[in-house]
Design an enzyme around this catalytic site. Structure first.
Site, PDB file in Angstrom:
ATOM      1  N   VAL A  39      18.059  30.671   1.215  1.00 59.70           N
ATOM      2  CA  VAL A  39      17.340  30.099   2.238  1.00 59.70           C
ATOM      3  C   VAL A  39      16.082  30.973   2.703  1.00 59.70           C
ATOM      4  O   VAL A  39      16.148  32.136   3.170  1.00 59.70           O
ATOM      5  CB  VAL A  39      18.226  30.038   3.680  1.00 59.70           C
ATOM      6  CG1 VAL A  39      17.466  29.700   4.659  1.00 59.70           C
ATOM      7  CG2 VAL A  39      19.540  29.191   3.364  1.00 59.70           C
ATOM      8  N   VAL A  50      11.588  30.512   3.867  1.00 57.90           N
ATOM      9  CA  VAL A  50      10.382  29.757   4.203  1.00 57.90           C
ATOM     10  C   VAL A  50       9.357  30.548   4.041  1.00 57.90           C
ATOM     11  O   VAL A  50       9.311  31.821   4.477  1.00 57.90           O
ATOM     12  CB  VAL A  50      10.572  29.317   5.918  1.00 57.90           C
ATOM     13  CG1 VAL A  50       9.236  28.664   6.346  1.00 57.90           C
ATOM     14  CG2 VAL A  50      11.591  28.119   5.898  1.00 57.90           C
ATOM     15  N   ARG A  84       8.414  29.756  11.350  1.00 65.58           N
ATOM     16  CA  ARG A  84       8.547  29.530  12.863  1.00 65.58           C
ATOM     17  C   ARG A  84       8.054  28.142  13.411  1.00 65.58           C
ATOM     18  O   ARG A  84       7.356  28.113  14.338  1.00 65.58           O
ATOM     19  CB  ARG A  84       7.925  30.616  13.715  1.00 65.58           C
ATOM     20  CG  ARG A  84       8.657  32.132  13.207  1.00 65.58           C
ATOM     21  CD  ARG A  84      10.148  31.980  13.457  1.00 65.58           C
ATOM     22  NE  ARG A  84      10.531  33.375  13.320  1.00 65.58           N
ATOM     23  CZ  ARG A  84      11.082  33.963  12.097  1.00 65.58           C
ATOM     24  NH1 ARG A  84      11.154  33.107  11.151  1.00 65.58           N
ATOM     25  NH2 ARG A  84      11.577  35.241  12.127  1.00 65.58           N
ATOM     26  N   ARG A  85       8.251  27.020  12.513  1.00 58.41           N
ATOM     27  CA  ARG A  85       7.709  25.725  12.590  1.00 58.41           C
ATOM     28  C   ARG A  85       8.753  24.894  12.613  1.00 58.41           C
ATOM     29  O   ARG A  85       8.635  23.677  12.310  1.00 58.41           O
ATOM     30  CB  ARG A  85       6.665  25.387  12.019  1.00 58.41           C
ATOM     31  CG  ARG A  85       5.426  26.288  12.317  1.00 58.41           C
ATOM     32  CD  ARG A  85       4.343  26.325  10.974  1.00 58.41           C
ATOM     33  NE  ARG A  85       3.903  25.267  10.477  1.00 58.41           N
ATOM     34  CZ  ARG A  85       2.820  24.805   9.759  1.00 58.41           C
ATOM     35  NH1 ARG A  85       2.228  25.922   8.937  1.00 58.41           N
ATOM     36  NH2 ARG A  85       2.417  23.617   9.417  1.00 58.41           N
ATOM     37  N   LEU A 118      13.597  25.966   8.654  1.00 59.64           N
ATOM     38  CA  LEU A 118      14.793  26.219   8.554  1.00 59.64           C
ATOM     39  C   LEU A 118      15.834  25.460   9.379  1.00 59.64           C
ATOM     40  O   LEU A 118      16.849  25.032   8.533  1.00 59.64           O
ATOM     41  CB  LEU A 118      15.025  27.878   8.960  1.00 59.64           C
ATOM     42  CG  LEU A 118      16.290  28.380   8.815  1.00 59.64           C
ATOM     43  CD1 LEU A 118      17.149  28.462   7.700  1.00 59.64           C
ATOM     44  CD2 LEU A 118      16.473  29.757   9.602  1.00 59.64           C
ATOM     45  N   THR A 119      15.254  25.192  10.468  1.00 64.20           N
ATOM     46  CA  THR A 119      16.214  24.290  11.232  1.00 64.20           C
ATOM     47  C   THR A 119      16.476  23.069  10.709  1.00 64.20           C
ATOM     48  O   THR A 119      17.575  22.507  10.491  1.00 64.20           O
ATOM     49  CB  THR A 119      15.578  24.176  12.623  1.00 64.20           C
ATOM     50  OG1 THR A 119      15.354  25.595  13.299  1.00 64.20           O
ATOM     51  CG2 THR A 119      16.533  23.373  13.629  1.00 64.20           C
ATOM     52  N   SER A 172      20.875  37.694   5.553  1.00 63.37           N
ATOM     53  CA  SER A 172      19.906  38.714   5.335  1.00 63.37           C
ATOM     54  C   SER A 172      19.604  39.450   6.688  1.00 63.37           C
ATOM     55  O   SER A 172      19.368  40.626   6.682  1.00 63.37           O
ATOM     56  CB  SER A 172      18.485  38.314   5.105  1.00 63.37           C
ATOM     57  OG  SER A 172      17.647  37.273   6.097  1.00 63.37           O
ATOM     58  N   GLU A 173      19.750  38.589   7.818  1.00 65.39           N
ATOM     59  CA  GLU A 173      19.715  39.250   9.241  1.00 65.39           C
ATOM     60  C   GLU A 173      20.803  38.558  10.165  1.00 65.39           C
ATOM     61  O   GLU A 173      20.724  37.329  10.012  1.00 65.39           O
ATOM     62  CB  GLU A 173      18.128  39.037   9.762  1.00 65.39           C
ATOM     63  CG  GLU A 173      17.236  39.848   9.192  1.00 65.39           C
ATOM     64  CD  GLU A 173      15.794  39.676   9.908  1.00 65.39           C
ATOM     65  OE1 GLU A 173      15.429  40.557  10.689  1.00 65.39           O
ATOM     66  OE2 GLU A 173      15.250  38.812   9.476  1.00 65.39           O
ATOM     67  N   TYR A 211      21.760  32.812  12.272  1.00 61.83           N
ATOM     68  CA  TYR A 211      22.472  31.634  11.821  1.00 61.83           C
ATOM     69  C   TYR A 211      23.513  31.143  12.833  1.00 61.83           C
ATOM     70  O   TYR A 211      24.289  30.049  12.655  1.00 61.83           O
ATOM     71  CB  TYR A 211      23.357  32.026  10.559  1.00 61.83           C
ATOM     72  CG  TYR A 211      22.622  31.829   9.435  1.00 61.83           C
ATOM     73  CD1 TYR A 211      22.123  30.616   8.814  1.00 61.83           C
ATOM     74  CD2 TYR A 211      22.236  33.035   8.750  1.00 61.83           C
ATOM     75  CE1 TYR A 211      21.201  30.881   7.902  1.00 61.83           C
ATOM     76  CE2 TYR A 211      21.199  33.133   7.668  1.00 61.83           C
ATOM     77  CZ  TYR A 211      20.924  32.179   7.081  1.00 61.83           C
ATOM     78  OH  TYR A 211      19.885  32.019   5.924  1.00 61.83           O
ATOM     79  N   PHE A 256      26.174  36.435  -2.874  1.00 65.28           N
ATOM     80  CA  PHE A 256      25.698  35.129  -3.578  1.00 65.28           C
ATOM     81  C   PHE A 256      24.458  34.426  -2.881  1.00 65.28           C
ATOM     82  O   PHE A 256      24.243  34.735  -1.597  1.00 65.28           O
ATOM     83  CB  PHE A 256      26.731  34.136  -3.662  1.00 65.28           C
ATOM     84  CG  PHE A 256      27.399  33.435  -2.639  1.00 65.28           C
ATOM     85  CD1 PHE A 256      26.912  32.816  -1.632  1.00 65.28           C
ATOM     86  CD2 PHE A 256      28.575  34.341  -2.064  1.00 65.28           C
ATOM     87  CE1 PHE A 256      27.464  32.305  -0.463  1.00 65.28           C
ATOM     88  CE2 PHE A 256      29.419  33.963  -0.848  1.00 65.28           C
ATOM     89  CZ  PHE A 256      28.963  32.928   0.015  1.00 65.28           C
TER      90      PHE A 256
END
Ligand code: COA
Length: 417
Positions: free
Chosen positions: A85, A87, A93-94, A97-98, A122-123, A127, A417
Site C-alpha cells: 500500500v 501513495v 494526504r489527499r 489511501l482512504t 509500516s507505521e 490503519y 508479506f
C-alpha cells in the site's frame, strides 16, 4: 474518482506494468531495489488483485491483495493479505489511501470473498481508522554468546534427535510438510505453496558481497526415522575482530511439532561455532523465553505483528473457534464498513461457531477495529475495555467473552508479506 480537483483511475495492473508498479511503490517506501527484488515479488503478486492508482497515465499509488489460507484460532480460513500500500510522495494526504482501503474492503464484501483482511503495517498510526486492530505481537531478540546458555533443567529434558544440515532450497518439500503440519496450532501464519517458499527463502537471501550465506536448514528427526519433526531456518555471516570470532546468525524461523523439539533446534543454532550474536523474531510465547538461563540477555523488544480487519462480522466470527463455550450478543460499530454495524449473536466453542445478525440486546459493545484486535486470540478484551473501547452491557459478559476469545497459543506470523 476526483480527489482535490484531480481525476484518478483505480485499476489492476498488467504483467508489463509490474516492474514499474513495483518501482513506484518502493520509491514511496524509500528503498533501493534490484531486478532480483522485482522477480521475487512478481512470483507472488496476483495481478488481478493489484490496484494501481493513476493520475492520467501516471501511476501514483499501489496496493495488492494476496489470497492467503491463514491459521485462525482452531482452524484455517481464507484471509486477504493486504500488501504494498503506497501513495507517491507527490500525491500523499489527499485521501488516496482512504479510497484504496474503501475499495478493497467493499470489493471483498460485495464479492463474498475473504471475511478477514490482515496486513503488516509500516507505521502503527495508519490503519486503525480503517478498522484494523493489532492482532498479534512478536519479540525481536538479540543474544550474544554470553546469553546463550539454557537453564540446566531444560537442558536435561531436551530430546535426543538426529540432525541434518542442508541448503534450505534443497529441502523445501520437507520444510513445507513440517510447516503446514504445525499451522493449525498457531494462529496468524499462512500456508506456503512453492511460490511462497521461493519468496520466503529469497527474502532471507542477501545481496552478493554482503557476506551472508544463503538460508540453511537444520532438520530434526527422531533417531531411526526419516520423518522430520522440526527445522530451524537461518543464515550466517562470518567475521573476526581482533582475531576473535564475531560471526552473526539470523534465525528466520524455528518450527517443530513440540516445544521440546523447538528448544532442541534452538540449541543447535545457538551452539554454532565462531558465531557471536544471534537475532530473530519470535512469538511472545516462544519456549526460548523460559529456557534461557538469563532471559533478559535476549533483550526482547515487543513489536506489532499482524493487523487484522474483520471484513464481514458474521462470516469472520464463524470461521474461528473459541477457547470456551460462548453464547453472546455483540454490538459492533463500523463507520468504514457500515454493513457490519449492528447486533451479532455468536454461539461457539472449541468445536466450531456460528455468528448471525440479531435484534437481541447486546452483552458487549465494541468498534470493528477492536474485534480485529482480538480475532486471532491474542489481543486482550480487558485491555481494550480498560481503555474505554469495549463496553460491557450485561454483567459478567466481558470476562466470559475475554476467556472465549483468548487462544492458548499466541498468534504470530514469522514472514513479512
Ligand atoms: C501511508 C500512505 C500510504 C498514506 O497515503 P495517503 O494517501 O497520504 O493517505 P490519506 O490521504 O488517505 O490519509 C488518510 C488519513 O491517514 C492519515 N495518515 C496517512 N498516513 C499516515 C501515517 N504514515 N501516519 C499517521 N497518519 C497517517 C492522514 O493524516 C489522514 O488522516 P485524517 O483522515 O485524520 O485526515 C503514504 O503516505 C505512503 O505511501 N507512505 C509510505 C509507504 C507506507 O508506509 N505505506 C504503508 C505500508 S503498510
Amino acid at each position: 474518482m476526483p480527489v482535490a480537483g484531480e481525476d484518478f483511475t483505480f485499476r489492476s495492473i498488467t504483467d508489463e506494468e509490474f516492474a514499474h508498479f513495483f518501482t513506484v511503490g518502493e520509491r514511496a517506501f524509500g528503498t533501493q531495489i534490484s531486478q532480483q527484488d522485482v522477480e521475487r515479488e512478481r512470483g507472488v503478486f496476483e495481478l488481478d488483485r493489484t490496484t494501481g492508482i493513476f493520475s492520467g497515465d501516471t501511476l501514483v499509488g499501489t496496493g495488492g491483495i494476496f489470497s492467503l489460507e491463514m491459521s485462525v484460532p482452531g482452524s484455517l480460513a481464507p484471509v486477504a493479505g493486504v500488501t504494498f500500500v503506497t501513495v507517491s510522495p507527490t500525491h500523499r494526504r489527499r485521501g488516496l489511501l482512504t479510497e484504496l482501503m474503501r475499495r478493497q474492503l467493499q470489493g471483498l464484501h460485495e464479492a463474498g470473498r475473504e471475511p478477514v483482511a490482515a496486513l503488516w503495517a509500516s507505521e502503527s498510526a495508519i490503519y486503525r481508522r480503517f478498522g484494523y486492530g493489532t492482532a498479534s505481537c512478536f519479540h525481536e531478540i538479540r543474544i550474544d554468546r554470553e546469553g546463550c546458555a539454557f537453564d540446566p533443567l531444560v537442558v536435561k529434558n531436551l530430546p535426543s534427535l538426529d540432525y541434518r544440515l542442508e541448503p534450505a532450497r534443497d529441502v523445501v518439500d520437507e520444510l513445507a510438510r513440517i510447516h503446514d503440519a504445525g499451522l493449525v496450532v498457531r494462529p496468524g501464519d499462512f500456508r506456503r505453496d512453492e511460490r511462497w517458499w521461493t519468496y520466503r527463502l529469497s527474502q532471507g537471501e542477501s545481496r552478493p558481497g554482503s557476506g551472508w550465506t544463503a538460508p540453511l536448514a537444520v532438520l530434526a528427526t527422531i533417531p531411526g526415522s526419516d520423518v522430520g519433526r522440526g527445522y530451524a531456518l537461518y543464515r550466517t555471516k562470518a567475521a573476526f575482530t581482533d582475531l576473535l570470532p564475531t560471526g552473526e546468525v539470523e534465525i528466520l524461523e524455528i518450527v517443530g511439532d513440540s516445544a521440546e523439539v523447538r528448544l532442541a533446534l534452538w540449541r543447535q543454532v545457538l551452539d554454532l561455532d565462531l558465531m557471536h550474536s544471534w537475532r530473530a523474531w519470535v512469538a511472545v510465547d516462544d519456549p526460548l523465553h523460559v529456557a534461557l538461563a538469563d532471559p533478559r540477555r535476549a533483550r526482547p523488544r515487543l513489536s506489532d505483528n499482524l493487523w487484522v480487519r474483520v471484513v464481514d462480522v458474521g462470516r469472520a466470527l464463524t470461521a474461528r473457534r473459541y477457547a470456551l463455550d460462548i453464547d453472546m450478543v455483540l454490538s459492533v460499530h463500523d463507520d468504514f464498513c457500515p454493513w457490519n454495524t449492528g447486533h451479532w449473536h455468536l454461539i461457539g466453542g472449541p468445536d466450531g461457531a456460528e455468528c448471525r445478525r440479531t435484534d437481541k440486546a447486546a452483552d458487549i459493545e465494541l468498534p470493528a477495529w477492536a474485534l480485529g484486535a482480538v480475532y486471532l486470540g491474542s489481543g486482550s478484551l480487558y485491555a481494550l475495555a480498560r481503555a474505554g473501547n469495549v463496553v460491557e452491557q450485561s454483567k459478567g459478559a466481558l470476562a466470559r467473552a475475554a476467556a472465549a476469545f483468548t487462544w492458548p497459543v499466541a498468534a504470530f506470523c514469522p514472514m513479512v508479506f
